[in-house]
Structure formats: C-alpha cells, structure tokens
Design a protein around this motif. Structure first.
Motif, PDB file in Angstrom:
ATOM      1  N   THR A 224      40.844  43.415  68.105  1.00  0.00           N
ATOM      2  CA  THR A 224      40.429  43.893  66.787  1.00  0.00           C
ATOM      3  C   THR A 224      40.868  45.340  66.610  1.00  0.00           C
ATOM      4  O   THR A 224      41.206  46.033  67.573  1.00  0.00           O
ATOM      5  CB  THR A 224      38.912  43.799  66.625  1.00  0.00           C
ATOM      6  OG1 THR A 224      38.288  44.703  67.569  1.00  0.00           O
ATOM      7  CG2 THR A 224      38.421  42.379  66.888  1.00  0.00           C
ATOM      8  N   ALA A 225      40.862  45.793  65.359  1.00  0.00           N
ATOM      9  CA  ALA A 225      41.275  47.166  65.067  1.00  0.00           C
ATOM     10  C   ALA A 225      40.405  48.181  65.807  1.00  0.00           C
ATOM     11  O   ALA A 225      40.906  49.186  66.324  1.00  0.00           O
ATOM     12  CB  ALA A 225      41.207  47.412  63.560  1.00  0.00           C
ATOM     13  N   SER A 226      39.101  47.924  65.876  1.00  0.00           N
ATOM     14  CA  SER A 226      38.206  48.860  66.568  1.00  0.00           C
ATOM     15  C   SER A 226      38.467  48.866  68.068  1.00  0.00           C
ATOM     16  O   SER A 226      38.404  49.923  68.711  1.00  0.00           O
ATOM     17  CB  SER A 226      36.743  48.503  66.285  1.00  0.00           C
ATOM     18  OG  SER A 226      36.451  47.179  66.702  1.00  0.00           O
ATOM     19  N   GLN A 227      38.773  47.712  68.644  1.00  0.00           N
ATOM     20  CA  GLN A 227      39.091  47.663  70.069  1.00  0.00           C
ATOM     21  C   GLN A 227      40.360  48.444  70.380  1.00  0.00           C
ATOM     22  O   GLN A 227      40.418  49.210  71.355  1.00  0.00           O
ATOM     23  CB  GLN A 227      39.248  46.206  70.520  1.00  0.00           C
ATOM     24  CG  GLN A 227      37.961  45.414  70.585  1.00  0.00           C
ATOM     25  CD  GLN A 227      38.199  43.949  70.908  1.00  0.00           C
ATOM     26  OE1 GLN A 227      39.204  43.366  70.506  1.00  0.00           O
ATOM     27  NE2 GLN A 227      37.261  43.348  71.624  1.00  0.00           N
ATOM     28  N   VAL A 228      41.384  48.247  69.549  1.00  0.00           N
ATOM     29  CA  VAL A 228      42.648  48.961  69.754  1.00  0.00           C
ATOM     30  C   VAL A 228      42.431  50.468  69.668  1.00  0.00           C
ATOM     31  O   VAL A 228      42.918  51.231  70.503  1.00  0.00           O
ATOM     32  CB  VAL A 228      43.696  48.508  68.715  1.00  0.00           C
ATOM     33  CG1 VAL A 228      44.941  49.384  68.792  1.00  0.00           C
ATOM     34  CG2 VAL A 228      44.079  47.053  68.935  1.00  0.00           C
TER      35      VAL A 228
END
Length: 222
Positions: free
Chosen positions: A37-41
């Motif tokens: 996900t964008a937050s994980q990246v």
C-alpha cells in the motif's frame, strides 16, 4: 548526512544517457509479489532515510527510497532506477501518462505508486530532460500532460487543491479571499417587513418568536 539524490550518468557531451548500466543489465526480473500500500511504501522509505541519518522532511530524499510496485524493475527504488535505467524510466513514465489520458484502470495502490514516480521524476532537471526526450514520439496531449506536471512541482503548499480543480495557480491574496469566503459564509437576514401574499397567522408569529428566543439564547443573533 547529506541527502541521497540520484547520480544520473552523462555522456561526453554532458547530456544524460539513456542506456542501462551494468547493474540494470544484470538485474533479473523478480517473481510477482502483492503490491504494498502507499502508506507501507512511504513508511519503509522514511525508515531507510532515518537509518542513514537523513531528513524525512526532505521529500526528494524520501521519494528516492520508494520501491517500484510494478513493471520490469519492480522491487527497485526510484533513485536506483534513475541512476541505472533512465531510458526505461522515461518510457515507463510515458506509459503512465498515456494510460491517464486514455483512462487508467490500475488499482488504487498501483496508481499511488505511479503518481509518486511521476512526482519524483519531475523534481530533477536531468530526469525531466530524459522523460521529455522519451516522450518526443508520443502524442502532444501526453507531452502537454508531462509539462503540466513539471510546472506543478513548484506550487507552494496550500495551492495544490485549487490547482487540481482549476488547473491554474492563485495568488496568495486571491487564495486567502477564497478561504475566507468558504470559512465565513455570508449570513442572510430574512426581510420580514415585506408584505406576504397571505396574512401571517398566530401560529406563524409564535414560530417566529420561538426562533428569535432560540437565537438569543444560543448567541447566534444575526
């Protein structure tokens, strides 16, 4: 510690080269893996910056640590991509822009990762030149979209939302006026002195008195 920006290779004429480095030629395409996900990246990228003593508020540095979630070089970081396979990056950015023009059907996760790559490539003069060169054979609409994105990179904080709506920047004073109008809408006082088409009834007067009492008690007197 100084930020980690891409060291883009140049030819003898000083122009950025488009061919792959030895590291890129030796890279073996990885097996498919579920995209993060964008937050994980972003969280992983910030952690990498912190570990080497960098500043997580430096957007260029953080984006350089973002990991590509699709394509031939998925799993590699944006900074590595510009250093080792700039020609591929230029082609990939062109494909992203073409999909946007036609109607991108990527997942939210993939689209967010592509957006981040577009932003990163628009931040450096060399990468802007590389992408522009690779876009030379594509439609004018795609080239104009890239120019628009590059121009938007210098928008001051607070203007991005309006730019998405109108496609143009506002002066600071014009922006403040719009914010004031939104935050403090005009209060309208009904003109009760105008004669109505039908006489007011006793119930109407009691209702008006109740509203006036409520306004006084709540402090919302117009």
């Amino acid at each position: 510690m100084p930020p980690k920006y891409p060291s883009i290779r140049r030819g003898r004429d000083g122009i950025p080269v488009l061919y792959d480095s030895d590291a890129a030629r030796q890279f073996k395409e990885r097996a498919w893996f579920p995209p993060q996900t964008a937050s994980q990246v972003e969280n992983l990228a910030k952690e990498c910056v912190r570990e080497r003593g960098g500043d997580v508020n430096d957007r260029k540095d953080v984006l350089g640590e973002f990991v590509l979630q699709s394509g031939k070089y998925r799993g590699q970081k944006f900074c590595w991509l510009l250093e080792n396979c700039p020609g591929y990056v230029g082609w990939f950015v062109g494909s992203i822009l073409e999909d946007r023009v036609k109607g991108d059907k990527s997942s939210v996760t993939q689209m967010a990762n592509k957006d981040s790559l577009l932003m990163y490539c628009s931040m450096f003069e060399e990468s802007r030149a590389i992408v522009s060169q690779k876009l030379s054979g594509r439609s004018k609409k795609i080239q104009d979209e890239w120019k628009r994105l590059c121009e938007k990179r210098n928008v001051v904080p607070g203007q991005q939302f309006h730019l998405l709506l109108s496609g143009r920047e506002l002066s600071p004073e014009a922006l403040r006026r719009k914010v004031r109008r939104i935050a403090t809408p005009k209060r309208v006082t009904p003109n009760l002195k105008q004669p109505s088409r039908s006489p007011a009834t006793a119930d109407d007067m009691r209702l008006l008195e109740a509203v006036q009492e409520f306004e006084v008690e709540s402090g919302n007197v117009f």
